[in-house]
Design a protein around this motif. Sequence first.
Motif, PDB file in Angstrom:
ATOM      1  N   ASP A  81       0.853  -1.180   0.000  1.00  0.00           N
ATOM      2  CA  ASP A  81       0.000   0.000   0.000  1.00  0.00           C
ATOM      3  C   ASP A  81       0.891   1.233   0.000  1.00  0.00           C
ATOM      4  OD1 ASP A  81       0.858   0.522   2.641  1.00  0.00           O
ATOM      5  OD2 ASP A  81      -0.816  -0.623   3.484  1.00  0.00           O
ATOM      6  N   ALA A  82       0.287   2.386   0.123  1.00  0.00           N
ATOM      7  CA  ALA A  82       1.045   3.637  -0.005  1.00  0.00           C
ATOM      8  C   ALA A  82       2.079   3.798   1.098  1.00  0.00           C
ATOM      9  CB  ALA A  82       0.065   4.825  -0.005  1.00  0.00           C
ATOM     10  N   ARG A  83       1.846   3.238   2.265  1.00  0.00           N
ATOM     11  CA  ARG A  83       2.781   3.404   3.384  1.00  0.00           C
ATOM     12  C   ARG A  83       3.917   2.390   3.359  1.00  0.00           C
ATOM     13  NH1 ARG A  83       0.721   2.236   8.217  1.00  0.00           N
ATOM     14  NH2 ARG A  83      -0.844   0.858   7.296  1.00  0.00           N
ATOM     15  N   GLY A  84       3.807   1.315   2.544  1.00  0.00           N
ATOM     16  CA  GLY A  84       4.810   0.264   2.504  1.00  0.00           C
ATOM     17  C   GLY A  84       4.141  -1.090   2.468  1.00  0.00           C
ATOM     18  N   ILE A  85       4.867  -2.116   2.886  1.00  0.00           N
ATOM     19  CA  ILE A  85       4.300  -3.462   2.840  1.00  0.00           C
ATOM     20  C   ILE A  85       3.700  -3.844   4.184  1.00  0.00           C
ATOM     21  CG2 ILE A  85       5.911  -4.253   1.058  1.00  0.00           C
ATOM     22  CD1 ILE A  85       7.357  -5.817   3.337  1.00  0.00           C
ATOM     23  N   SER A  86       2.673  -4.661   4.095  1.00  0.00           N
ATOM     24  CA  SER A  86       2.097  -5.320   5.269  1.00  0.00           C
ATOM     25  C   SER A  86       2.466  -6.792   5.166  1.00  0.00           C
ATOM     26  CB  SER A  86       0.586  -5.135   5.308  1.00  0.00           C
ATOM     27  OG  SER A  86       0.023  -5.863   6.389  1.00  0.00           O
ATOM     28  N   LEU A  87       3.252  -7.285   6.117  1.00  0.00           N
ATOM     29  CA  LEU A  87       3.757  -8.669   6.082  1.00  0.00           C
ATOM     30  C   LEU A  87       2.921  -9.524   7.017  1.00  0.00           C
ATOM     31  CD1 LEU A  87       7.433  -9.838   6.049  1.00  0.00           C
ATOM     32  CD2 LEU A  87       5.880 -10.827   7.727  1.00  0.00           C
ATOM     33  N   GLU A  88       2.477 -10.669   6.504  1.00  0.00           N
ATOM     34  CA  GLU A  88       1.672 -11.586   7.304  1.00  0.00           C
ATOM     35  C   GLU A  88       2.342 -12.956   7.372  1.00  0.00           C
ATOM     36  OE1 GLU A  88      -2.609  -9.667   5.846  1.00  0.00           O
ATOM     37  OE2 GLU A  88      -2.101 -11.763   5.371  1.00  0.00           O
ATOM     38  N   VAL A  89       2.400 -13.481   8.579  1.00  0.00           N
ATOM     39  CA  VAL A  89       2.839 -14.861   8.808  1.00  0.00           C
ATOM     40  C   VAL A  89       1.621 -15.657   9.246  1.00  0.00           C
ATOM     41  CG1 VAL A  89       4.153 -16.352  10.363  1.00  0.00           C
ATOM     42  CG2 VAL A  89       5.251 -14.379   9.312  1.00  0.00           C
ATOM     43  N   LEU A  90       1.382 -16.789   8.601  1.00  0.00           N
ATOM     44  CA  LEU A  90       0.209 -17.610   8.891  1.00  0.00           C
ATOM     45  C   LEU A  90       0.559 -18.703   9.883  1.00  0.00           C
ATOM     46  CD1 LEU A  90      -1.178 -17.992   5.260  1.00  0.00           C
ATOM     47  CD2 LEU A  90      -1.535 -16.134   6.893  1.00  0.00           C
ATOM     48  N   ARG A  91      -0.373 -18.930  10.797  1.00  0.00           N
ATOM     49  CA  ARG A  91      -0.183 -19.959  11.815  1.00  0.00           C
ATOM     50  C   ARG A  91      -1.473 -20.747  11.933  1.00  0.00           C
ATOM     51  NH1 ARG A  91      -1.262 -19.312  17.456  1.00  0.00           N
ATOM     52  NH2 ARG A  91      -0.452 -21.072  18.645  1.00  0.00           N
ATOM     53  N   VAL A 119       8.668  -1.428   5.467  1.00  0.00           N
ATOM     54  CA  VAL A 119       7.739  -2.227   6.253  1.00  0.00           C
ATOM     55  C   VAL A 119       6.805  -1.301   7.022  1.00  0.00           C
ATOM     56  CG1 VAL A 119       7.502  -3.963   8.057  1.00  0.00           C
ATOM     57  CG2 VAL A 119       9.409  -4.092   6.437  1.00  0.00           C
ATOM     58  N   ALA A 120       5.507  -1.427   6.757  1.00  0.00           N
ATOM     59  CA  ALA A 120       4.522  -0.596   7.441  1.00  0.00           C
ATOM     60  C   ALA A 120       3.808  -1.347   8.562  1.00  0.00           C
ATOM     61  CB  ALA A 120       3.485  -0.086   6.432  1.00  0.00           C
ATOM     62  N   ARG A 121       3.587  -2.641   8.366  1.00  0.00           N
ATOM     63  CA  ARG A 121       2.802  -3.392   9.345  1.00  0.00           C
ATOM     64  C   ARG A 121       3.222  -4.855   9.324  1.00  0.00           C
ATOM     65  NH1 ARG A 121      -3.873  -3.546   9.694  1.00  0.00           N
ATOM     66  NH2 ARG A 121      -3.988  -4.248  11.872  1.00  0.00           N
ATOM     67  N   VAL A 122       3.237  -5.476  10.491  1.00  0.00           N
ATOM     68  CA  VAL A 122       3.615  -6.887  10.610  1.00  0.00           C
ATOM     69  C   VAL A 122       2.592  -7.574  11.507  1.00  0.00           C
ATOM     70  CG1 VAL A 122       5.407  -8.529  11.290  1.00  0.00           C
ATOM     71  CG2 VAL A 122       6.051  -6.270  10.400  1.00  0.00           C
ATOM     72  N   ALA A 123       2.157  -8.771  11.121  1.00  0.00           N
ATOM     73  CA  ALA A 123       1.148  -9.471  11.918  1.00  0.00           C
ATOM     74  C   ALA A 123       1.283 -10.976  11.750  1.00  0.00           C
ATOM     75  CB  ALA A 123      -0.254  -9.035  11.500  1.00  0.00           C
ATOM     76  N   VAL A 124       0.806 -11.689  12.772  1.00  0.00           N
ATOM     77  CA  VAL A 124       0.637 -13.138  12.714  1.00  0.00           C
ATOM     78  C   VAL A 124      -0.849 -13.418  12.649  1.00  0.00           C
ATOM     79  CG1 VAL A 124       0.909 -15.317  13.947  1.00  0.00           C
ATOM     80  CG2 VAL A 124       2.768 -13.643  13.960  1.00  0.00           C
ATOM     81  N   LEU A 125      -1.251 -14.219  11.677  1.00  0.00           N
ATOM     82  CA  LEU A 125      -2.664 -14.572  11.520  1.00  0.00           C
ATOM     83  C   LEU A 125      -2.855 -16.034  11.867  1.00  0.00           C
ATOM     84  CD1 LEU A 125      -2.513 -11.903   9.907  1.00  0.00           C
ATOM     85  CD2 LEU A 125      -4.171 -12.877   8.319  1.00  0.00           C
ATOM     86  N   GLU A 126      -3.663 -16.290  12.900  1.00  0.00           N
ATOM     87  CA  GLU A 126      -3.997 -17.667  13.269  1.00  0.00           C
ATOM     88  C   GLU A 126      -5.199 -18.097  12.439  1.00  0.00           C
ATOM     89  OE1 GLU A 126      -6.134 -19.116  16.989  1.00  0.00           O
ATOM     90  OE2 GLU A 126      -4.034 -19.518  17.490  1.00  0.00           O
ATOM     91  N   LEU A 127      -4.987 -19.096  11.606  1.00  0.00           N
ATOM     92  CA  LEU A 127      -6.031 -19.551  10.692  1.00  0.00           C
ATOM     93  C   LEU A 127      -6.993 -20.483  11.414  1.00  0.00           C
ATOM     94  CD1 LEU A 127      -3.832 -20.268   7.559  1.00  0.00           C
ATOM     95  CD2 LEU A 127      -5.123 -18.207   8.097  1.00  0.00           C
ATOM     96  N   ARG A 128      -8.271 -20.177  11.303  1.00  0.00           N
ATOM     97  CA  ARG A 128      -9.311 -20.977  11.951  1.00  0.00           C
ATOM     98  C   ARG A 128     -10.325 -21.376  10.890  1.00  0.00           C
ATOM     99  NH1 ARG A 128     -11.286 -17.092  16.611  1.00  0.00           N
ATOM    100  NH2 ARG A 128     -11.450 -15.712  14.803  1.00  0.00           N
TER     101      ARG A 128
END
Length: 790
Positions: A81-91, A119-128
């Motif tokens: 996006d305009a601010r940079g990348i949003s990185l997601e790690v899936l769990r 890098v603008a945002r970093v998150a871990v996503l728990e998949l349900r």
Amino acid sequence: MIVADESARVLSLGVEDLLDAGEHGAAEAGESLRAVHAARVEHLARAAAAGARCEVALDVPVTWREWTIHLSGRADVLRDDARGISLEVLRDVGDSGAARALERAGFLALFASYAGEPVARVAVLELRPGEPPLRSDVVFKREAWEDLLRVRLDELAHRAELELGRARERRRVDVPFPFESPRPVQETLLREVAGAAASGLVLLVSAPTGVGKTAGALYPFLRDALAHDRRVFFVTSRGSQQELALETLRRMLPAGGPALAMQISAKERVCPQAQLGCVERRCPWGRRFAERLARTGLLDELETRGVVSAEQVAVAARAHELCPFEVTLRLAQRASAVVCDFNYVFDPRVALRHLLGEGDARALLVVDEAHDLPERARGALSPVLELEQLESLGRCLELQVEPAYQRAGELLREVASHAGALAARLGEERESLAPWVEPPARGFWEPIALRAMVSQMETQALIAHAAPRDARLLPRREGRDARLRDPVQSALADLRDFAVAADGDPDRFAAIWSPERAALFCLDPAPWIGARIKSFHAAVLMSATLAPLEHHARLLGIDGPRSLSLDLPCPFPRENRLLLAATGVDTRFKVRSEQAAEIARTIARCAATRRGNWLAFFSSFAFRDEVVAKLPAGALRVLLQLPGAPVEPIFARLRANKSETLLVCGVHGGVLAEGVDYPGELAIGVFVVGPGLPKVELERELVRAHFDEQLGAGFEYAYLVPGLARSVQAGGRVLRGPDDVGAIVLLDRRFGEPDYFDRLPAWWRDEMVLTDDPARALEAFWQSGGRARL
């Protein structure tokens, strides 16, 4: 995996190595670090459709002290996006490594920033499954993560320096030959195996008993492994063969040295718990495993022992209340030689991927008793569904309150209903009785694999969160299987395997249906076996029963330019043995009952030529009993092998016998006919009654039809060569050492016919004497002092 190039001062590290070096340690027992599950696939597909970059490989170099460090990892999702990348790690839901996932995300964000990505945002996503992901944001400040990276690099560089030092020490090890000197025939084997290691070849070796094939393969491979920082895998089909390999390694690797060899045994054999708690991820010996293991220093202590058995590792692990199997797997990462069962290389469900999946084909492989491998692999690749079990378990699951269990129950019952309806239709259409062969409906099975994987994740999450369960859903053992299995997870795994195979190459499997079960029978496991073997830098596959070599090369999937064959002669003095084929006996099924009395008289006359212990192996227990019933009264004392009975009482009788003639009667392929030795006077002769052809049954006939279509040699591949392999195994029981004197008596005229004779080992063909009176030939042999003069 850490890879160090000492001369160039280059160190390659994956993100998981950085995590392993942290306070959270390595993955806990049972955790799947990068499992590819259905929910992950679905999330990645949606992200890609929205314009995100998925499964992005990050590989960046950094300079640290005197080293160039290559840092690598894979970001699951990068959104721009305009601010940079949003990185997601899936769990995946239920995974125990939440802290690891947060660190993984932070380090991957650092790698991305090194690669020039803002890098603008970093998150871990728990998949349900069936619900939106649960998002956990990670604070990313580059300076803080760089500080943590330096701390981890300090630790890893120290480990790398230690490992490089150990590697230097291993390269300086002068491995002694395990015995006083090589045997003459063994020298040829040693030379060819060393050449295979140097050139990266696959060597197929027909090695009769007495060649010393265990030492002949291990000695050159171990020397090559230590010199080039490789790992040797010695895999077998029986535990007794593993003991011989370990003893050979002990003669080459003393305690206190820089190299380690070890055995990996099945988890249920070393587990200290009455109930395998790891099935439910609740075992106290697996909690905070990495942290507690590191505090004990156990791996460092075990590494100094030179060679350790699985039981020795288990004893040491139990003393610290650590999971013995997990300790074994961690220790194996330090080993230069690993001794284990076929399964850990060739069974897709239990293969040691953390040791084998290195991707650079560096490891070395020795397969002992390689003639057993195709059938073992075929069994591992042939999924079966028991329809009544699916239906019963499905009904039980549908009565549970948890929606995940209800959905699993619906899936199991849907499959059971589909397979049952198909069997019912076939029963109406076909004139023959069950089972019936019919291709699977691929349109039905294609979505089943995905649904089974989702259901596995959903039900595993219930187990991981310690939800109370119906007693009928608790882990249990089925039949003779010693393993404790979760019935739901086991059924879903079987269903997934079945669905994947049903939707795969239709030429590889035959689908077999009956009202009781559905089976996908693997017609030819060679492609899978060959791919696994060729993933190693070099391999040696050896057995005493690999004739004809070209046939077994095809069955093992190694026929090709990278493969060589070696046919070794019998190393024992030729005058110490007599090999006879009785031309007056016929054991073909249609005449065997008529011939039973003649076979019995021939055995009695031959055994009467010398008092002592004799062996006789038949094609079936029924045929054996038919012949034994016609033995002349009082001619000799008979000991019968009983199905499933222990063999030690029989060996005790053989050892104690000093004055009478004993005849031990068993069957081809049984526990007395393969994998056991009768040295010295324990057995002076063996009767091989018939060529040991497998019983005619549906699966065997399907193999025959497959190879008829593929090669025009169905009978050879399905019946003839497997049967002759059994005969050679049985005949080889009595000649186990250079001083043994004994006789092999083949009772069937077919052994002299070209189709059979030409497929026997070379030394059998050279020495076989065709006779209509084997008793007279035996008398002459014994009268000459047991020295053949024919």
